[in-house]
Design a protein around this motif. Structure first.
Motif, PDB file in Angstrom:
ATOM      1  N   ALA A  13      40.306 -47.709   9.161  1.00 18.46           N
ATOM      2  CA  ALA A  13      38.872 -47.937   9.381  1.00 18.46           C
ATOM      3  C   ALA A  13      38.237 -46.714  10.041  1.00 18.46           C
ATOM      4  O   ALA A  13      37.116 -46.318   9.691  1.00 18.46           O
ATOM      5  N   GLN A  14      38.947 -46.094  10.975  1.00 16.07           N
ATOM      6  CA  GLN A  14      38.434 -44.864  11.587  1.00 16.07           C
ATOM      7  C   GLN A  14      38.254 -43.770  10.540  1.00 16.07           C
ATOM      8  O   GLN A  14      37.253 -43.051  10.549  1.00 16.07           O
ATOM      9  N   ILE A  15      39.229 -43.640   9.648  1.00 20.67           N
ATOM     10  CA  ILE A  15      39.146 -42.625   8.598  1.00 20.67           C
ATOM     11  C   ILE A  15      37.887 -42.837   7.760  1.00 20.67           C
ATOM     12  O   ILE A  15      37.117 -41.903   7.535  1.00 20.67           O
ATOM     13  N   VAL A  16      37.665 -44.057   7.315  1.00 24.26           N
ATOM     14  CA  VAL A  16      36.490 -44.360   6.493  1.00 24.26           C
ATOM     15  C   VAL A  16      35.210 -44.065   7.281  1.00 24.26           C
ATOM     16  O   VAL A  16      34.262 -43.489   6.743  1.00 24.26           O
ATOM     17  N   GLY A  17      35.190 -44.415   8.546  1.00 28.35           N
ATOM     18  CA  GLY A  17      34.019 -44.147   9.387  1.00 28.35           C
ATOM     19  C   GLY A  17      33.754 -42.668   9.578  1.00 28.35           C
ATOM     20  O   GLY A  17      32.605 -42.208   9.482  1.00 28.35           O
ATOM     21  N   HIS A  18      34.811 -41.906   9.835  1.00 24.97           N
ATOM     22  CA  HIS A  18      34.646 -40.453  10.008  1.00 24.97           C
ATOM     23  C   HIS A  18      34.151 -39.806   8.720  1.00 24.97           C
ATOM     24  O   HIS A  18      33.294 -38.915   8.756  1.00 24.97           O
ATOM     25  N   ILE A  19      34.671 -40.250   7.595  1.00 22.50           N
ATOM     26  CA  ILE A  19      34.228 -39.714   6.309  1.00 22.50           C
ATOM     27  C   ILE A  19      32.742 -40.016   6.105  1.00 22.50           C
ATOM     28  O   ILE A  19      31.979 -39.155   5.646  1.00 22.50           O
ATOM     29  N   ALA A  20      32.316 -41.215   6.463  1.00 20.92           N
ATOM     30  CA  ALA A  20      30.899 -41.577   6.325  1.00 20.92           C
ATOM     31  C   ALA A  20      30.015 -40.667   7.174  1.00 20.92           C
ATOM     32  O   ALA A  20      28.943 -40.237   6.727  1.00 20.92           O
ATOM     33  N   VAL A  21      30.451 -40.338   8.381  1.00 25.20           N
ATOM     34  CA  VAL A  21      29.672 -39.445   9.249  1.00 25.20           C
ATOM     35  C   VAL A  21      29.597 -38.043   8.645  1.00 25.20           C
ATOM     36  O   VAL A  21      28.526 -37.420   8.630  1.00 25.20           O
ATOM     37  N   ILE A  22      30.711 -37.535   8.152  1.00 26.19           N
ATOM     38  CA  ILE A  22      30.725 -36.201   7.536  1.00 26.19           C
ATOM     39  C   ILE A  22      29.762 -36.158   6.356  1.00 26.19           C
ATOM     40  O   ILE A  22      28.972 -35.214   6.222  1.00 26.19           O
ATOM     41  N   ALA A  69      43.424 -39.288  10.721  1.00 26.74           N
ATOM     42  CA  ALA A  69      42.266 -39.805  11.459  1.00 26.74           C
ATOM     43  C   ALA A  69      41.901 -38.857  12.593  1.00 26.74           C
ATOM     44  O   ALA A  69      40.714 -38.612  12.855  1.00 26.74           O
ATOM     45  N   ASP A  70      42.896 -38.289  13.267  1.00 27.40           N
ATOM     46  CA  ASP A  70      42.641 -37.336  14.347  1.00 27.40           C
ATOM     47  C   ASP A  70      41.949 -36.080  13.830  1.00 27.40           C
ATOM     48  O   ASP A  70      41.015 -35.564  14.448  1.00 27.40           O
ATOM     49  N   VAL A  71      42.401 -35.564  12.688  1.00 27.90           N
ATOM     50  CA  VAL A  71      41.784 -34.370  12.097  1.00 27.90           C
ATOM     51  C   VAL A  71      40.330 -34.661  11.737  1.00 27.90           C
ATOM     52  O   VAL A  71      39.428 -33.877  12.045  1.00 27.90           O
ATOM     53  N   LEU A  72      40.077 -35.796  11.106  1.00 29.63           N
ATOM     54  CA  LEU A  72      38.709 -36.146  10.745  1.00 29.63           C
ATOM     55  C   LEU A  72      37.840 -36.349  11.988  1.00 29.63           C
ATOM     56  O   LEU A  72      36.676 -35.945  12.001  1.00 29.63           O
ATOM     57  N   ARG A  73      38.395 -36.953  13.023  1.00 30.95           N
ATOM     58  CA  ARG A  73      37.650 -37.131  14.277  1.00 30.95           C
ATOM     59  C   ARG A  73      37.245 -35.783  14.848  1.00 30.95           C
ATOM     60  O   ARG A  73      36.101 -35.582  15.270  1.00 30.95           O
ATOM     61  N   MET A  74      38.172 -34.831  14.851  1.00 27.98           N
ATOM     62  CA  MET A  74      37.864 -33.496  15.357  1.00 27.98           C
ATOM     63  C   MET A  74      36.783 -32.829  14.514  1.00 27.98           C
ATOM     64  O   MET A  74      35.904 -32.140  15.056  1.00 27.98           O
ATOM     65  N   CYS A  75      36.817 -33.036  13.210  1.00 33.30           N
ATOM     66  CA  CYS A  75      35.772 -32.486  12.341  1.00 33.30           C
ATOM     67  C   CYS A  75      34.416 -33.083  12.706  1.00 33.30           C
ATOM     68  O   CYS A  75      33.414 -32.362  12.791  1.00 33.30           O
ATOM     69  N   VAL A  76      34.383 -34.388  12.920  1.00 31.43           N
ATOM     70  CA  VAL A  76      33.134 -35.047  13.301  1.00 31.43           C
ATOM     71  C   VAL A  76      32.653 -34.516  14.654  1.00 31.43           C
ATOM     72  O   VAL A  76      31.478 -34.160  14.810  1.00 31.43           O
ATOM     73  N   GLU A  77      33.540 -34.448  15.620  1.00 31.71           N
ATOM     74  CA  GLU A  77      33.161 -33.978  16.960  1.00 31.71           C
ATOM     75  C   GLU A  77      32.618 -32.554  16.950  1.00 31.71           C
ATOM     76  O   GLU A  77      31.724 -32.229  17.727  1.00 31.71           O
ATOM     77  N   ARG A  78      33.140 -31.720  16.075  1.00 35.37           N
ATOM     78  CA  ARG A  78      32.750 -30.302  16.042  1.00 35.37           C
ATOM     79  C   ARG A  78      31.734 -29.986  14.948  1.00 35.37           C
ATOM     80  O   ARG A  78      31.367 -28.832  14.759  1.00 35.37           O
ATOM     81  N   GLY A  79      31.298 -31.013  14.230  1.00 38.46           N
ATOM     82  CA  GLY A  79      30.303 -30.817  13.187  1.00 38.46           C
ATOM     83  C   GLY A  79      30.809 -30.028  11.994  1.00 38.46           C
ATOM     84  O   GLY A  79      30.048 -29.319  11.337  1.00 38.46           O
ATOM     85  N   ILE A  80      32.083 -30.162  11.686  1.00 39.47           N
ATOM     86  CA  ILE A  80      32.701 -29.420  10.592  1.00 39.47           C
ATOM     87  C   ILE A  80      32.624 -30.234   9.300  1.00 39.47           C
ATOM     88  O   ILE A  80      32.999 -31.400   9.267  1.00 39.47           O
ATOM     89  N   ASP A  81      32.120 -29.587   8.243  1.00 36.98           N
ATOM     90  CA  ASP A  81      32.028 -30.237   6.943  1.00 36.98           C
ATOM     91  C   ASP A  81      33.350 -30.093   6.196  1.00 36.98           C
ATOM     92  O   ASP A  81      34.070 -29.115   6.368  1.00 36.98           O
ATOM     93  N   VAL A  82      33.635 -31.079   5.368  1.00 38.85           N
ATOM     94  CA  VAL A  82      34.823 -31.070   4.520  1.00 38.85           C
ATOM     95  C   VAL A  82      34.358 -31.470   3.125  1.00 38.85           C
ATOM     96  O   VAL A  82      33.526 -32.363   2.969  1.00 38.85           O
ATOM     97  N   SER A  83      34.887 -30.828   2.115  1.00 35.04           N
ATOM     98  CA  SER A  83      34.447 -31.070   0.736  1.00 35.04           C
ATOM     99  C   SER A  83      34.803 -32.467   0.248  1.00 35.04           C
ATOM    100  O   SER A  83      35.749 -33.099   0.734  1.00 35.04           O
ATOM    101  N   GLU A  84      34.049 -32.919  -0.745  1.00 37.65           N
ATOM    102  CA  GLU A  84      34.341 -34.197  -1.388  1.00 37.65           C
ATOM    103  C   GLU A  84      35.729 -34.193  -2.011  1.00 37.65           C
ATOM    104  O   GLU A  84      36.421 -35.195  -1.981  1.00 37.65           O
ATOM    105  N   GLU A  85      36.111 -33.071  -2.579  1.00 36.19           N
ATOM    106  CA  GLU A  85      37.428 -32.961  -3.208  1.00 36.19           C
ATOM    107  C   GLU A  85      38.541 -33.289  -2.209  1.00 36.19           C
ATOM    108  O   GLU A  85      39.533 -33.927  -2.560  1.00 36.19           O
ATOM    109  N   ALA A  86      38.360 -32.883  -0.961  1.00 33.09           N
ATOM    110  CA  ALA A  86      39.361 -33.154   0.067  1.00 33.09           C
ATOM    111  C   ALA A  86      39.226 -34.566   0.639  1.00 33.09           C
ATOM    112  O   ALA A  86      40.230 -35.176   1.015  1.00 33.09           O
TER     113      ALA A  86
END
Length: 108
Positions: free
Chosen positions: A90-99, A49-66
């Motif tokens: 729930a945070q994980i699902v939310g961060h994925i939705a934002v990405i 969840a922390d990694v995904l949050r950082m991706c969201v905060e920094r606007g970093i895209d992550v592939s669907e495969e991941a």
């Protein structure tokens, strides 16, 4: 960081691809205990969840495969009796939705 080294470090299978893809984009190493302490002897889903949050905060895209195996895992624990687990999944699902939404907005 290679896929093999992440697996050798005891990372749960569903998180391996995400970490392999996201950590280099974030400029982090798996052993960065300041930012990734939960992935090093803690609760890996919290570290994820922390990694995904950082991706969201920094606007970093992550592939669907991941993202897909992480999302499937999070959905399975949506009704976990442990409130902390429900919170972070729930945070994980939310961060994925934002990405995904950002990716879709960039394409459209």
């Amino acid at each position: 960081m290679s896929l093999r080294s992440t697996r050798d470090d005891g990372i749960e299978e569903e998180y391996v691809l995400l970490l392999e893809e996201a950590l280099p984009k974030l400029g982090l190493d798996l052993h960065d205990t300041v930012n990734l302490g939960e992935l090093n002897g803690g609760e890996q889903f919290i570290g994820t969840a922390d990694v995904l949050r950082m991706c969201v905060e920094r606007g970093i895209d992550v592939s669907e495969e991941a993202l897909e195996p992480v999302e499937k895992d999070a959905i399975l624990y949506g009704d976990d009796p442990w409130e902390t687990a429900r919170h972070y999944y729930a945070q994980i699902v939310g961060h994925i939705a934002v990405i995904r939404a950002r990716r879709h907005a960039d394409v459209g």
